[in-house]
Design an enzyme around this catalytic site. Structure first.
Site, PDB file in Angstrom:
ATOM      1  N   GLY A  46      62.553  32.759  20.259  1.00 60.62           N
ATOM      2  CA  GLY A  46      61.949  31.430  20.206  1.00 60.62           C
ATOM      3  C   GLY A  46      62.858  30.424  20.870  1.00 60.62           C
ATOM      4  O   GLY A  46      64.036  30.693  21.110  1.00 60.62           O
ATOM      5  N   GLN A  51      66.388  22.081  22.006  1.00 60.79           N
ATOM      6  CA  GLN A  51      67.587  22.878  22.298  1.00 60.79           C
ATOM      7  C   GLN A  51      68.009  22.785  23.763  1.00 60.79           C
ATOM      8  O   GLN A  51      69.131  23.130  24.109  1.00 60.79           O
ATOM      9  CB  GLN A  51      67.352  24.357  21.940  1.00 60.79           C
ATOM     10  N   CYS A  91      70.288  31.823  15.719  1.00 63.97           N
ATOM     11  CA  CYS A  91      69.920  30.637  16.509  1.00 63.97           C
ATOM     12  C   CYS A  91      70.719  30.643  17.805  1.00 63.97           C
ATOM     13  O   CYS A  91      71.941  30.830  17.771  1.00 63.97           O
ATOM     14  CB  CYS A  91      70.216  29.369  15.707  1.00 63.97           C
ATOM     15  N   LEU A  92      70.020  30.429  18.901  1.00 64.52           N
ATOM     16  CA  LEU A  92      70.703  30.424  20.204  1.00 64.52           C
ATOM     17  C   LEU A  92      71.663  29.242  20.318  1.00 64.52           C
ATOM     18  O   LEU A  92      72.567  29.263  21.143  1.00 64.52           O
ATOM     19  CB  LEU A  92      69.660  30.388  21.335  1.00 64.52           C
ATOM     20  N   HIS A 133      61.419  27.815  12.004  1.00 62.82           N
ATOM     21  CA  HIS A 133      62.773  27.560  12.533  1.00 62.82           C
ATOM     22  C   HIS A 133      62.684  26.614  13.742  1.00 62.82           C
ATOM     23  O   HIS A 133      63.441  25.649  13.844  1.00 62.82           O
ATOM     24  CB  HIS A 133      63.388  28.915  12.916  1.00 62.82           C
ATOM     25  N   GLU A 134      61.743  26.906  14.649  1.00 63.96           N
ATOM     26  CA  GLU A 134      61.615  26.074  15.869  1.00 63.96           C
ATOM     27  C   GLU A 134      61.105  24.676  15.515  1.00 63.96           C
ATOM     28  O   GLU A 134      61.527  23.685  16.122  1.00 63.96           O
ATOM     29  CB  GLU A 134      60.690  26.742  16.896  1.00 63.96           C
ATOM     30  N   HIS A 137      63.882  22.529  14.554  1.00 65.94           N
ATOM     31  CA  HIS A 137      64.591  21.974  15.724  1.00 65.94           C
ATOM     32  C   HIS A 137      63.911  20.686  16.187  1.00 65.94           C
ATOM     33  O   HIS A 137      64.581  19.708  16.533  1.00 65.94           O
ATOM     34  CB  HIS A 137      64.602  22.977  16.881  1.00 65.94           C
TER      35      HIS A 137
HETATM   36  O1  K1U Z   1      65.676  28.836  17.937  1.00 61.67           O
HETATM   37  C1  K1U Z   1      66.432  29.665  18.401  1.00 61.67           C
HETATM   38  O2  K1U Z   1      67.598  29.374  18.580  1.00 61.67           O
HETATM   39  C2  K1U Z   1      65.959  31.049  18.743  1.00 61.67           C
HETATM   40  C3  K1U Z   1      66.201  32.038  17.614  1.00 61.67           C
HETATM   41  C4  K1U Z   1      64.916  32.140  16.817  1.00 61.67           C
HETATM   42  C5  K1U Z   1      64.914  32.844  15.503  1.00 61.67           C
HETATM   43  C6  K1U Z   1      65.491  34.096  15.321  1.00 61.67           C
HETATM   44  C7  K1U Z   1      65.432  34.737  14.093  1.00 61.67           C
HETATM   45  C8  K1U Z   1      64.761  34.145  13.051  1.00 61.67           C
HETATM   46  C9  K1U Z   1      64.209  32.906  13.213  1.00 61.67           C
HETATM   47  C10 K1U Z   1      64.270  32.261  14.441  1.00 61.67           C
HETATM   48  C11 K1U Z   1      66.591  33.371  18.243  1.00 61.67           C
HETATM   49  O3  K1U Z   1      65.866  33.921  18.997  1.00 61.67           O
HETATM   50  S1  K1U Z   1      68.132  34.043  17.830  1.00 61.67           S
HETATM   51  C12 K1U Z   1      68.153  35.604  18.722  1.00 61.67           C
HETATM   52  C13 K1U Z   1      67.315  36.664  18.090  1.00 61.67           C
HETATM   53  O4  K1U Z   1      66.923  36.546  16.950  1.00 61.67           O
HETATM   54  C14 K1U Z   1      66.934  37.867  18.857  1.00 61.67           C
HETATM   55  C15 K1U Z   1      67.372  38.088  20.117  1.00 61.67           C
HETATM   56  C16 K1U Z   1      66.994  39.225  20.803  1.00 61.67           C
HETATM   57  C17 K1U Z   1      66.176  40.149  20.228  1.00 61.67           C
HETATM   58  C18 K1U Z   1      65.735  39.953  18.955  1.00 61.67           C
HETATM   59  C19 K1U Z   1      66.101  38.812  18.257  1.00 61.67           C
HETATM   60 ZN    ZN Z   2      67.454  27.825  16.605  1.00 58.94          ZN
END
Ligand code: K1U
Ligand code: ZN
Length: 167
Positions: A46, A51, A91-92, A133-134, A137
């Protein structure tokens, strides 16, 4: 399309509240394309416009394993929520930190796509948690800010240490 810079917690710009999109124009479609490319490249499931330092209510999400089920949500609103989910989140904007936040297990969301068409989406499990979560943000809230003050202090100390190491 372009890969955009993702703001890192505790950047104060992550706390700005996003404005609703009023006119659906080409610039928003380009932004959605760039956000999508940025999310897939990260990789993430996401990304919120906040972000990438664009404070408009735009989210892209794809929780599928094949990375072929993109959902674009503009001006999203949760109109129903039920159940309790405790899926671990990342979270990225806070790389390397994972924790569990209490979220609704099932949600019904009203939103627009990038062309300005209204739609309704029912989500559960990871998709539901990711959308919540998004949407946080967009309200200027990063997931770690749901955690205890002690955990937040530890996370900030860990990030400061990482920054000192990389300087
Ligand atoms: O909002 C963000 O920073 C993105 C975040 C979203 C998220 C992940 C997990 C639970 C709720 C919301 C991410 O994508 S973190 C990376 C991640 O979870 C992932 C990356 C590659 C493959 C699978 C998962
Ligand atoms: Zn996030």
């Amino acid at each position: 399309m372009a890969i955009l810079n993702i703001l890192r917690y505790p950047d104060a710009r992550l706390h700005k509240v996003a404005e609703p999109v009023k006119v659906f124009d080409e610039s928003h479609k380009r932004l959605v394309g760039d956000m999508t490319e940025t999310m897939y490249a990260a990789p993430g499931i996401g990304l919120a416009a906040s972000q990438v330092d664009v404070h408009k209510q735009i989210i892209v999400v794809d929780v599928s394993e094949r990375r072929d089920s993109l959902v674009v949500l503009v001006n999203p609103e949760i109109i129903e929520a039920s159940g309790v989910s405790d899926i671990e989140e990342g979270c990225l904007s806070v790389p390397g930190i994972y924790d569990t936040i209490e979220r609704a297990e099932r949600i019904k969301v009203r939103a627009f796509d990038q062309n300005g068409n209204a739609f309704m989406l029912q989500a559960q499990g990871l998709l539901s948690v990711c959308i919540q979560h998004e949407m946080d943000h967009l309200k200027g809230k990063v997931f770690v800010e749901h955690l205890s003050q002690l955990k937040q202090q530890r996370i900030r100390a860990r990030i400061a240490k990482q920054l000192r190491k990389s300087a």
